[in-house]
Scaffold this active site. Structure first.
Site, PDB file in Angstrom:
ATOM      1  N   LYS A 158       0.838  -1.168   0.000  1.00 11.81           N
ATOM      2  CA  LYS A 158       0.000   0.000   0.000  1.00 11.81           C
ATOM      3  C   LYS A 158       0.892   1.244   0.000  1.00 11.81           C
ATOM      4  CE  LYS A 158      -1.005   2.088   3.781  1.00 11.81           C
ATOM      5  NZ  LYS A 158       0.108   2.567   4.593  1.00 11.81           N
ATOM      6  N   GLU A 226      -0.481   5.750  17.415  1.00 10.61           N
ATOM      7  CA  GLU A 226       0.958   5.512  17.336  1.00 10.61           C
ATOM      8  C   GLU A 226       1.695   6.587  18.120  1.00 10.61           C
ATOM      9  OE1 GLU A 226       2.470   3.926  13.412  1.00 10.61           O
ATOM     10  OE2 GLU A 226       0.998   5.403  12.780  1.00 10.61           O
ATOM     11  N   ASP A 245      -3.032   7.228   4.598  1.00 13.84           N
ATOM     12  CA  ASP A 245      -2.012   6.300   5.099  1.00 13.84           C
ATOM     13  C   ASP A 245      -2.622   5.202   5.977  1.00 13.84           C
ATOM     14  OD1 ASP A 245       0.767   5.530   5.482  1.00 13.84           O
ATOM     15  OD2 ASP A 245       0.577   6.277   7.540  1.00 13.84           O
ATOM     16  N   HIS A 250      -6.101   0.390   6.504  1.00 12.83           N
ATOM     17  CA  HIS A 250      -6.114  -0.429   7.726  1.00 12.83           C
ATOM     18  C   HIS A 250      -7.426  -0.284   8.511  1.00 12.83           C
ATOM     19  CE1 HIS A 250      -2.020  -0.909   6.705  1.00 12.83           C
ATOM     20  NE2 HIS A 250      -1.533   0.134   7.332  1.00 12.83           N
TER      21      HIS A 250
HETATM   22  C1  BG6 Z   1       1.761   1.628   7.763  1.00 10.48           C
HETATM   23  C2  BG6 Z   1       1.745   3.130   7.690  1.00 10.48           C
HETATM   24  O1  BG6 Z   1       0.925   1.078   6.791  1.00 10.48           O
HETATM   25  O2  BG6 Z   1       1.317   1.217   9.052  1.00 10.48           O
HETATM   26  C3  BG6 Z   1       2.620   3.731   8.773  1.00 10.48           C
HETATM   27  O3  BG6 Z   1       2.208   3.541   6.415  1.00 10.48           O
HETATM   28  C4  BG6 Z   1       2.236   3.188  10.134  1.00 10.48           C
HETATM   29  O4  BG6 Z   1       2.562   5.150   8.761  1.00 10.48           O
HETATM   30  C5  BG6 Z   1       2.136   1.674  10.113  1.00 10.48           C
HETATM   31  O5  BG6 Z   1       3.218   3.609  11.067  1.00 10.48           O
HETATM   32  C6  BG6 Z   1       1.555   1.147  11.412  1.00 10.48           C
HETATM   33  O6  BG6 Z   1       1.630  -0.249  11.449  1.00 10.48           O
HETATM   34  P1  BG6 Z   1       1.696  -1.042  12.820  1.00 10.48           P
HETATM   35  O7  BG6 Z   1       1.715  -2.470  12.416  1.00 10.48           O
HETATM   36  O8  BG6 Z   1       2.950  -0.603  13.519  1.00 10.48           O
HETATM   37  O9  BG6 Z   1       0.478  -0.664  13.605  1.00 10.48           O
END
Ligand code: BG6
Length: 506
Positions: A158, A226, A245, A250
């Site tokens: 993605k 995050e 993003d 997600h």
């Molecule tokens: C990615 C995004 O798809 O997912 C990032 O591009 C983000 O910006 C990340 O930090 C978060 O993934 P996870 O697995 O750490 O929650």
């Protein structure tokens, strides 16, 4: 306690994983460590190869050194085994290739067409861990140099485009070289253990499904928070922002798994058909609604985990005065029979106080209380699926406070902690997904129509924001986003979930 095995796993056919963007952040931080861990678990057949590809003029030995460093940095110490790391590094190769010219392609073709012993019939996979602008050109070259065979597979990271038109263009161009069955569009959230567990929770139990609808559920909250900022990815992120993003992919995938009907089986198209129906039922948020249904934020300097951090505008690669959002909160509705009138509140942002993803299902209050005034406040049941960290499923219930003092009620939680119940290590999402491609199982990947339906919903929000010419609301790094995101839910008489009822309360 039951022990869970993430160790020995059935061997799969040998493969040739060619990773475009092989020296990039994703490859070094996620893909190579994941492949090493699957190799350690016995899933990588002898004769398999991982071929890093990028423009950098590296020798294979330099690439192996980079990979070794990446494994040291990103694989937990107790999973690093000197002999196994050495065996894994031997499987690595590297070819410098320029995706936008003919440079390097003959060498890559020669490498792929000269298989090592014992790799007969290796599954050929191209992983495009590059900017989406290269998905089309790389696919064209794979065809031009005869590398895209009818059996080969291509994995697309993605984001698939930045709006509906660019997503369609990418899908058309890659689709001119590979059939839909050969294309694996990755959304790594679908590879997370707890996300897959949503299917088990909903459809492996008789308890929840009869209540899983607008008659019994008041609202749903999904938070993906995050603590990190934009790190070294300012150039990409500033063109993207939190909606593109995180939310378009997600969070919407999580909405799908919470909201979908029971598929007729776990077969890939059945699951994807049901997810698609949810995406197509999302109520449009257009220019007239964005003001009331969405909040955009951007972090200012603050403190996260006790350390001072700069504001978004002072991060490397961010242009002065950027209006890109690093936080988004929104209220969406699924316009169908099951969910009509049930709001889904979503929020996601960077530089928030904790790294934490969870789904909260808030049930409706009981209809009639028999308890006397003074028995304590009756709180409606709440199911909390903690996706990360400390994966768990908690159910908030009302109970009688123990003791002879009469009927006093108190909320308490049933808590299923995955670490305590199953022990062991949870494989990273990429471990599962990379091997699913080798298996040829695309259940946990997004189909073309899903990606496009998600853009169809997200694009009017972005357009609505642009037409209002408003800057994102500032929030101090280390806080839960702009105050407007609290108002978004409190206006409806609800609050973001943040209380923790101790499960030891029983
Ligand atoms: C990615 C995004 O798809 O997912 C990032 O591009 C983000 O910006 C990340 O930090 C978060 O993934 P996870 O697995 O750490 O929650």
């Amino acid at each position: 306690m039951h022990s869970r095995s993430t160790g020995a796993a059935p061997a799969l056919p040998p493969f040739d994983y060619t990773v475009f963007g092989g020296t990039g952040d994703l490859a070094l931080r996620k893909l190579l460590p994941a492949l090493y861990l699957r190799d350690k678990a016995g899933q990588v057949a002898d004769g398999s190869r991982i071929i890093g590809v990028s423009r950098s003029p590296l020798a294979p030995s330099d690439y192996r050194a980079k990979a070794e460093e990446a494994i040291r940095e990103h694989v937990p110490a107790d999973e690093r085994d000197t002999a196994l790391v050495a065996r894994f590094l031997e499987r690595l190769d590297y070819v410098p290739v320029d995706a936008t010219s003919d440079n390097g392609w003959d060498e890559l073709a020669e490498r792929l067409n000269t298989p090592p012993p014992r790799s007969g019939g290796a599954v050929r996979i191209f992983y495009l861990a590059t900017s989406p602008s290269l998905f089309g050109p790389v696919s064209d070259q794979l065809r031009a140099f005869g590398l895209a065979t009818p059996e080969s597979r291509v994995v697309l990271e993605k984001p698939i485009g930045r709006d509906l038109a660019s997503a369609q263009e990418i899908n058309d161009r890659v689709g001119a070289v590979f059939t839909e069955q050969q294309i694996y569009r990755i959304d790594h959230y679908l590879g997370k253990e707890t996300v897959q567990n949503l299917l088990a929770l909903r459809f492996g139990n008789s308890l929840f499904e009869p209540l899983w609808n607008a008659n019994h559920i008041d609202h749903v909250q999904i938070t993906v928070a995050e603590t990190v900022g934009v790190e070294e990815r300012g150039g990409y992120y500033d063109q993207s922002g939190a909606l593109r993003d995180m939310v378009q992919n997600h969070l919407l995938q999580l909405v799908c798994l919470v909201g979908m009907e029971c598929p007729i089986s776990l077969a890939q198209e059945s699951v994807r058909d049901e997810k698609l129906k949810v995406l197509r039922s999302l109520k449009a948020i257009g220019a007239d609604e964005v003001g009331g249904c969405t909040v955009r934020g951007q972090y200012r300097a603050g403190a996260v985990a006790g350390g001072a951090v700069p504001g978004y505008l002072d991060e490397p690669g961010i242009p002065p005065g950027s209006g890109t959002e690093t936080f988004v909160a929104l209220k969406l509705e699924i316009d169908n029979w099951r969910w009509a009138g049930v709001p889904f509140y979503l929020r996601s942002g960077k530089r928030l106080p904790a790294k934490m993803s969870e789904i909260v299902i808030q049930f409706r209050p009981i209809r009639h209380s028999i308890f006397p005034q003074g028995a304590g406040e009756l709180q409606a049941n709440r199911l909390i699926v903690r996706l990360q960290p400390d994966e768990s499923i908690r159910l908030h219930l009302m109970t009688k406070e123990p003791g002879p003092g009469g009927m006093r009620l108190r909320p308490a939680a049933l808590n299923l902690s995955f670490a305590q119940t199953f022990g062991g290590r949870f494989p990273d999402a990429y471990e599962r997904l990379l091997m699913d491609v080798v298996r040829g199982n695309s259940t946990l990947f997004m189909r073309r129509d899903e990606v496009e339906a998600a853009w169809q919903w997200a694009e009017p929000i972005i357009d609505g924001w642009m037409s209002r010419h408003e800057m994102p609301k500032p929030y101090i790094a280390g806080t839960w986003g702009p105050s407007q995101s609290i108002a978004l839910i409190e206006r409806d008489g609800r609050t973001w979930h943040d209380d923790e009822i101790p499960s030891a309360a029983f």
